[in-house]
Design an enzyme around this catalytic site. Structure first.
Site, mmCIF file in Angstrom:
data_model
loop_
_atom_site.group_PDB
_atom_site.id
_atom_site.type_symbol
_atom_site.label_atom_id
_atom_site.label_comp_id
_atom_site.label_asym_id
_atom_site.label_seq_id
_atom_site.Cartn_x
_atom_site.Cartn_y
_atom_site.Cartn_z
ATOM 1 N N ASP A 37 6.834 11.193 10.151
ATOM 2 C CA ASP A 37 8.573 10.561 9.994
ATOM 3 C C ASP A 37 8.933 11.888 11.139
ATOM 4 O O ASP A 37 8.357 11.849 12.285
ATOM 5 C CB ASP A 37 8.677 11.368 8.942
ATOM 6 N N ASP A 43 16.574 4.669 3.477
ATOM 7 C CA ASP A 43 15.894 6.150 2.871
ATOM 8 C C ASP A 43 16.893 5.764 1.389
ATOM 9 O O ASP A 43 17.173 6.045 0.741
ATOM 10 C CB ASP A 43 16.638 7.901 2.681
HETATM 11 C C1 GLA Z 1 12.321 11.912 5.427
HETATM 12 C C2 GLA Z 1 12.251 10.277 5.112
HETATM 13 C C3 GLA Z 1 11.596 10.675 3.217
HETATM 14 C C4 GLA Z 1 11.156 11.762 3.042
HETATM 15 C C5 GLA Z 1 11.501 12.549 3.524
HETATM 16 C C6 GLA Z 1 10.203 14.532 3.332
HETATM 17 O O1 GLA Z 1 14.396 11.657 4.891
HETATM 18 O O2 GLA Z 1 12.851 9.532 5.459
HETATM 19 O O3 GLA Z 1 11.224 8.822 2.961
HETATM 20 O O4 GLA Z 1 10.201 11.866 3.056
HETATM 21 O O5 GLA Z 1 11.776 12.792 4.981
HETATM 22 O O6 GLA Z 1 11.295 15.256 3.792
#
Ligand code: GLA
Length: 785
Positions: A478, A548
């Site tokens: 990420d 997301d």
């Molecule tokens: C980001 C990612 C999510 C999740 C969160 C965890 O927002 O896009 O899918 O993994 O971080 O903190």
């Protein structure tokens, strides 16, 4: 195929031809990019720019010349010699001079396409797939050279380009701009399509007419960004998904990019793409070279779906590499929306068991498993297991999941550091913070300075330990904030204009090392969803968390836009809860699956709290998905009807190579009362073939009928029971569609779909009950005739 004859270079792919020449002044003149031309029919003289009279204010190339560079289509344009359009390269020397004049020096043609500069990701292709042309240019006065490399990928009609600058002079020169690709076209009546958005609404399609002037599509966020993706299309008026002329370009790079589209007063259009010069300035010392990222382009006279098919093929075969190349991807369950930060060993194992029960093949433990991480204010950088949550340690959790015969994956965010972490206590200077200035902040965290070798080595070791300890099969990588306070404590960087690019060279170095060390790990790139969705990341990580936002309706816009440039195998989609966590929209789990199945499927939902009926539905969904997975992940998408233009209905078809298997998603936004009949026409089928067509069997709850059930169910069944209670014990099957028809019929006449529920009667097995945001998947299978 690449040919050179009398200084004319012809680059041919199956359906396109690209021509340029070194003209009599040794300038590289672009001649043609369009539908395929047979070698014999090419007449370079007729393609060359011919202005017999020069209009007022025109500037001629040299005193005794008739050449007006400002009107000529060029492969490489620089300032100072009469071309006043946006330049391909801007290099300053001798106290700010910028006039340059690159002329032809030599060339070489090589079969296959290999990497020439190891620091940046690049496309690759075997002798059967690709050819490479390297043209060397030299400046007439300065001792500098420019090599332009073209890769021709015949099967998918993709041409790649990059530039390398060599400084043989005795003094430093400063690169203010060095693009990757320039494309000059003799036409100006185009629309420009870009893919824009923000967090949770990435890559929405935006189309506008080009008029004289300059349009810039760029990112200055320090990542390729959800704001404006580096992918662009330009198309002739009236170009549609299946007909019309269009061009598209993209960049194999994850940092700041810039696409300049300029329409000139002489009805020409220039496209440039490359590193964004607004955050870039590179000092090239004597005997050094600088290489740009590689850019790609494609042309089609058969509309947008045709170019996206080219890009899908190219990404799957010439960008993605290693163990997972063209390999079916596991169905996963991800813990994020089930737990967020709140879990322990028992809950993890409980969710993993349910994941196994539904047929998932990979269990992913998302954020929260390391350091003291209980929310997003701490621990980034401390890549050791959080024993207050996972008392048994990561190795034990992993082995329990492996014993269940599932793969095990974890979430990491390696490029980041929390102030509240052991790593920050030890190495505060590793964070990108300008000394003496209060830093800006994103999600309570800072970015680690990956231009530094010590930071890269730390991350390589810390991550390797965790990957080994946890016997990790999958990593979600990420990147949850963007750059501010551009500054590096790296003593080797004296010029901050180099910082961001050096950051990306550092990131690619780290990814290269890790992917070589752990060739079987399936890496999935993520950046708050799709904030760094590009071909650079795809070169190391074969899939990318698309957004997301998992809302069934919002996803259509996101997946539709993404599909213009990126293959379905890269697009990961999760079925999540209803109401949806990002929009609070309520939708049916079958429809959520239908949309998520167009690509790489996962579930991000608490499987322990969904109803028994839903759990059974999910099991059936996964069985269906696995049966058609090869096509759903590696087929190409034809957008028959787009949600972004139609607004009420999306029809997408995913087909395998020979069109023997096609899966069609038919999604409808709203129910209307007394609806007219609907037709499903599928123009991309093989007209000669005979197809079996059927819909995926779906279930739906009786509760959709509300208290109407008291009017049509036998009263003994209903005795004293509420609608929800009855729903729990009884589900209905969706209507059945099953036909055998010729492809030609499907493409030209189309199927009239079963009548939809219209308020006056319901006949099981016949009536289509869709509801708002409802959808169906249809399977088309070629039959032997
Ligand atoms: C980001 C990612 C999510 C999740 C969160 C965890 O927002 O896009 O899918 O993994 O971080 O903190």
């Amino acid at each position: 195929m690449i040919n050179e004859k009398n200084g004319v270079f012809t680059l041919s792919s199956t359906n396109t031809t690209y021509i340029f020449q070194a003209n009599k002044n040794e300038q590289l003149e672009h001649l043609y990019y369009g539908s395929h031309l047979n070698e014999a029919s090419i007449n370079a003289k007729l393609l060359s720019t011919k202005y017999m009279q020069n209009a007022g204010t025109s500037t001629l190339y040299e005193e005794d010349s008739e050449l007006n560079l400002g009107l000529m289509k060029q492969e490489v344009s620089t300032p100072g010699k009469g071309d006043f359009r946006e330049p391909f390269a801007k290099i300053s020397y001798n106290g700010g001079m910028t006039t340059l004049d690159f002329v032809f020096d030599s060339y070489e043609i090589v079969s296959a396409k290999a990497k020439t500069f190891y620091a940046l990701p690049e496309s690759y292709g075997s002798r059967e797939e690709a050819d490479t042309l390297r043209v060397t240019l030299k400046d007439k006065e300065l001792d500098i050279k420019l090599i332009i490399t073209y890769g021709v990928f015949s099967l998918c009609d993709v041409i790649t380009r990059k530039a390398e600058l060599f400084n043989y002079a005795k003094k430093n020169i400063t690169i203010e701009r060095l693009s990757s690709l320039q494309l000059d076209i003799d036409q100006d009546d185009f629309d420009l399509i870009t893919f824009d958005g923000a967090w949770a609404r990435e890559r929405h399609i935006n189309k506008r007419a080009l008029t004289p002037g300059i349009v810039i599509n760029d990112s200055k966020l320090g990542a390729s960004s959800a704001t404006h993706n580096p992918l662009i299309y330009i198309s002739e008026k009236g170009c549609s998904e299946f007909s019309g002329k269009c061009y598209a370009t993209n960049l194999i790079y994850s940092g700041n990019h810039k696409e300049v589209v300029e329409v000139t007063p002489y009805n020409q259009t220039r496209i440039l793409t490359g590193i964004n010069d607004s955050t870039f300035k590179w000092i090239l010392h004597p005997n050094e070279r600088f290489s740009t990222p590689e850019a790609i382009m494609s042309y089609s006279d058969k509309g947008f779906s045709s170019i996206s098919r080219n890009f899908h093929y190219f990404a799957n075969n010439n960008i993605v590499r290693g163990y997972w190349k063209n390999k079916e991807r596991p169905v996963l369950v991800n813990s994020w929306e089930a737990f967020y930060f709140d879990f322990d060993d028992t809950q993890v194992v409980k969710l993993a068991k349910k994941a196994k029960e539904i047929g998932a093949e990979l269990f992913v433990l998302d954020d929260g498993w390391f350091g003291d991480r209980n929310d997003d204010t701490s621990s980034l950088g401390d890549w050791q297991v959080n024993t207050s949550k996972l008392s048994e340690g990561l190795g034990n959790i992993s082995s329990k999941i492996h014993k269940m015969n599932m793969l095990f994956g974890i979430w990491v965010e390696p490029e980041m550091i929390s102030k509240n972490s052991n790593l920050y206590d030890k190495h505060p200077d590793w964070a990108i913070i300008i000394p003496g200035r209060k830093p800006s902040v994103g999600r309570n965290q800072f970015i680690l300075d990956l231009s530094r070798d010590d930071v890269i080595s730390y991350l390589e070791e810390a991550l390797s330990n965790i990957f080994l300890l946890g016997e990790v099969d999958y990593v979600k990588w990420d990147f949850n904030r963007v750059f501010s306070d551009f500054y590096s404590s790296n003593a080797e960087i004296s010029n901050m204009g180099e910082f961001l690019h050096r950051y990306y060279l550092g990131l690619y170095k780290l990814l290269d090392r890790l992917t070589r060390k752990f060739p079987k790990i399936l890496f999935e790139s993520c950046a708050s969803g799709g904030n760094r969705y590009d071909l650079g990341m795809l070169s190391f990580m074969p899939q990318n968390w698309t957004s997301d936002c998992t809302d069934v309706y919002e996803r259509l816009f996101i997946q539709e836009g993404t599909s213009f440039g990126y293959p379905l195998s890269a697009m990961t989609n999760h079925v999540s809860a209803s109401p949806n966590h990002q929009t609070l929209r309520v939708s049916d789990i079958e429809s959520r699956f239908n949309v998520a199945a167009i690509g790489n499927l996962g579930y991000e939902i608490d499987l322990n709290t969904i109803s028994g009926n839903e759990l059974e539905q999910v099991k059936e969904q996964i069985i269906f998905y696995k049966r058609y997975r090869k096509t759903l992940q590696f087929g190409t998408l034809a957008r028959i009807d787009k949600m972004s233009t139609n607004k009420e209905r999306a029809v997408w078809a995913v087909m395998n190579n020979d069109k023997s298997e096609i899966i069609v998603l038919d999604f409808r936004t709203r129910t209307i009362s007394n609806p007219p009949l609907e037709r499903l026409q599928i123009p991309i089928v093989d007209n000669e073939a005979f197809y079996e067509v059927f819909n995926r069997a779906q279930k739906f709850d009786l509760s959709v009928f509300g208290d109407l059930i008291y009017h049509f169910l036998p009263s003994n069944l209903l005795k004293g029971k509420a609608v929800e209670e009855i729903s729990k014990i009884m589900q209905l099957n969706s209507e059945i569609t099953h036909h055998r028809v010729y492809g030609e019929f499907l493409s030209k006449a189309g199927l009239i779909l079963n009548q939809e529920y219209g308020g006056t009667g319901f006949v099981n097995e016949v009536t289509r009950v869709l509801g708002d945001y409802g959808s169906r998947l249809y399977v088309l299978k070629k039959l032997e005739i």
